[in-house]
Scaffold this motif. Sequence first.
Motif, PDB file in Angstrom:
ATOM      1  N   LYS A 171       0.814  -1.222   0.000  1.00  0.00           N
ATOM      2  CA  LYS A 171       0.000   0.000   0.000  1.00  0.00           C
ATOM      3  C   LYS A 171       0.847   1.270   0.000  1.00  0.00           C
ATOM      4  O   LYS A 171       0.414   2.298  -0.506  1.00  0.00           O
ATOM      5  N   GLU A 172       2.041   1.189   0.558  1.00  0.00           N
ATOM      6  CA  GLU A 172       2.894   2.383   0.618  1.00  0.00           C
ATOM      7  C   GLU A 172       3.652   2.623  -0.683  1.00  0.00           C
ATOM      8  O   GLU A 172       3.684   3.727  -1.203  1.00  0.00           O
ATOM      9  N   GLN A 192       3.243   0.775  -3.617  1.00  0.00           N
ATOM     10  CA  GLN A 192       2.475   0.352  -4.791  1.00  0.00           C
ATOM     11  C   GLN A 192       3.205  -0.717  -5.610  1.00  0.00           C
ATOM     12  O   GLN A 192       2.859  -0.962  -6.760  1.00  0.00           O
ATOM     13  N   GLU A 193       4.224  -1.356  -5.036  1.00  0.00           N
ATOM     14  CA  GLU A 193       4.944  -2.434  -5.728  1.00  0.00           C
ATOM     15  C   GLU A 193       4.251  -3.763  -5.458  1.00  0.00           C
ATOM     16  O   GLU A 193       3.693  -3.982  -4.390  1.00  0.00           O
ATOM     17  N   TRP A 194       4.339  -4.654  -6.456  1.00  0.00           N
ATOM     18  CA  TRP A 194       3.766  -5.994  -6.315  1.00  0.00           C
ATOM     19  C   TRP A 194       4.787  -6.928  -5.683  1.00  0.00           C
ATOM     20  O   TRP A 194       5.979  -6.871  -5.984  1.00  0.00           O
ATOM     21  N   HIS A 195       4.297  -7.827  -4.816  1.00  0.00           N
ATOM     22  CA  HIS A 195       5.124  -8.832  -4.141  1.00  0.00           C
ATOM     23  C   HIS A 195       4.381 -10.164  -4.172  1.00  0.00           C
ATOM     24  O   HIS A 195       3.168 -10.210  -4.348  1.00  0.00           O
ATOM     25  N   ASP A 196       5.122 -11.240  -3.975  1.00  0.00           N
ATOM     26  CA  ASP A 196       4.544 -12.579  -3.843  1.00  0.00           C
ATOM     27  C   ASP A 196       4.819 -13.093  -2.441  1.00  0.00           C
ATOM     28  O   ASP A 196       5.859 -12.789  -1.855  1.00  0.00           O
ATOM     29  N   THR A 197       3.880 -13.886  -1.928  1.00  0.00           N
ATOM     30  CA  THR A 197       4.051 -14.508  -0.624  1.00  0.00           C
ATOM     31  C   THR A 197       3.542 -15.940  -0.702  1.00  0.00           C
ATOM     32  O   THR A 197       2.780 -16.299  -1.601  1.00  0.00           O
ATOM     33  N   HIS A 198       3.977 -16.745   0.251  1.00  0.00           N
ATOM     34  CA  HIS A 198       3.514 -18.128   0.366  1.00  0.00           C
ATOM     35  C   HIS A 198       2.600 -18.269   1.578  1.00  0.00           C
ATOM     36  O   HIS A 198       2.372 -19.375   2.056  1.00  0.00           O
ATOM     37  N   SER A 199       2.066 -17.157   2.048  1.00  0.00           N
ATOM     38  CA  SER A 199       1.164 -17.118   3.189  1.00  0.00           C
ATOM     39  C   SER A 199      -0.247 -16.855   2.689  1.00  0.00           C
ATOM     40  O   SER A 199      -0.459 -16.003   1.828  1.00  0.00           O
ATOM     41  N   PHE A 200      -1.221 -17.596   3.244  1.00  0.00           N
ATOM     42  CA  PHE A 200      -2.593 -17.500   2.771  1.00  0.00           C
ATOM     43  C   PHE A 200      -3.536 -17.275   3.939  1.00  0.00           C
ATOM     44  O   PHE A 200      -3.356 -17.837   5.008  1.00  0.00           O
ATOM     45  N   GLY A 201      -4.542 -16.469   3.707  1.00  0.00           N
ATOM     46  CA  GLY A 201      -5.556 -16.219   4.712  1.00  0.00           C
ATOM     47  C   GLY A 201      -6.696 -17.218   4.607  1.00  0.00           C
ATOM     48  O   GLY A 201      -6.789 -17.997   3.661  1.00  0.00           O
TER      49      GLY A 201
END
Length: 95
Positions: free
Chosen positions: A51-52, A54-63
Amino acid sequence: MAKQQQPPAESAANRPVHTIRHRSLKATVWRNETDSGTMYNVTITRSYRDKETQEWHDTHSFGYDDLMNVAKLMYDAHSVISGLRAKEGATPRSK
């Protein structure tokens, strides 16, 4: 959060054999040649925008809300791998 480093450019031998997307989730199917034959692996990632910056990232964590979509991605990945193995004439692998 620390910025994740981007992986090196993919060579032809290191490209995924299939990618399945559902909203911000992605399942990537990889082929690995081993001494005992071809093996397939799957990685699941969730993309999000910082949000700060505006860059895209990937994670292996899921809600919680991601879990049924992750299950569907895994089901679809299993179908893809089954089709690839059938084309190769392989029998199902057991552990």
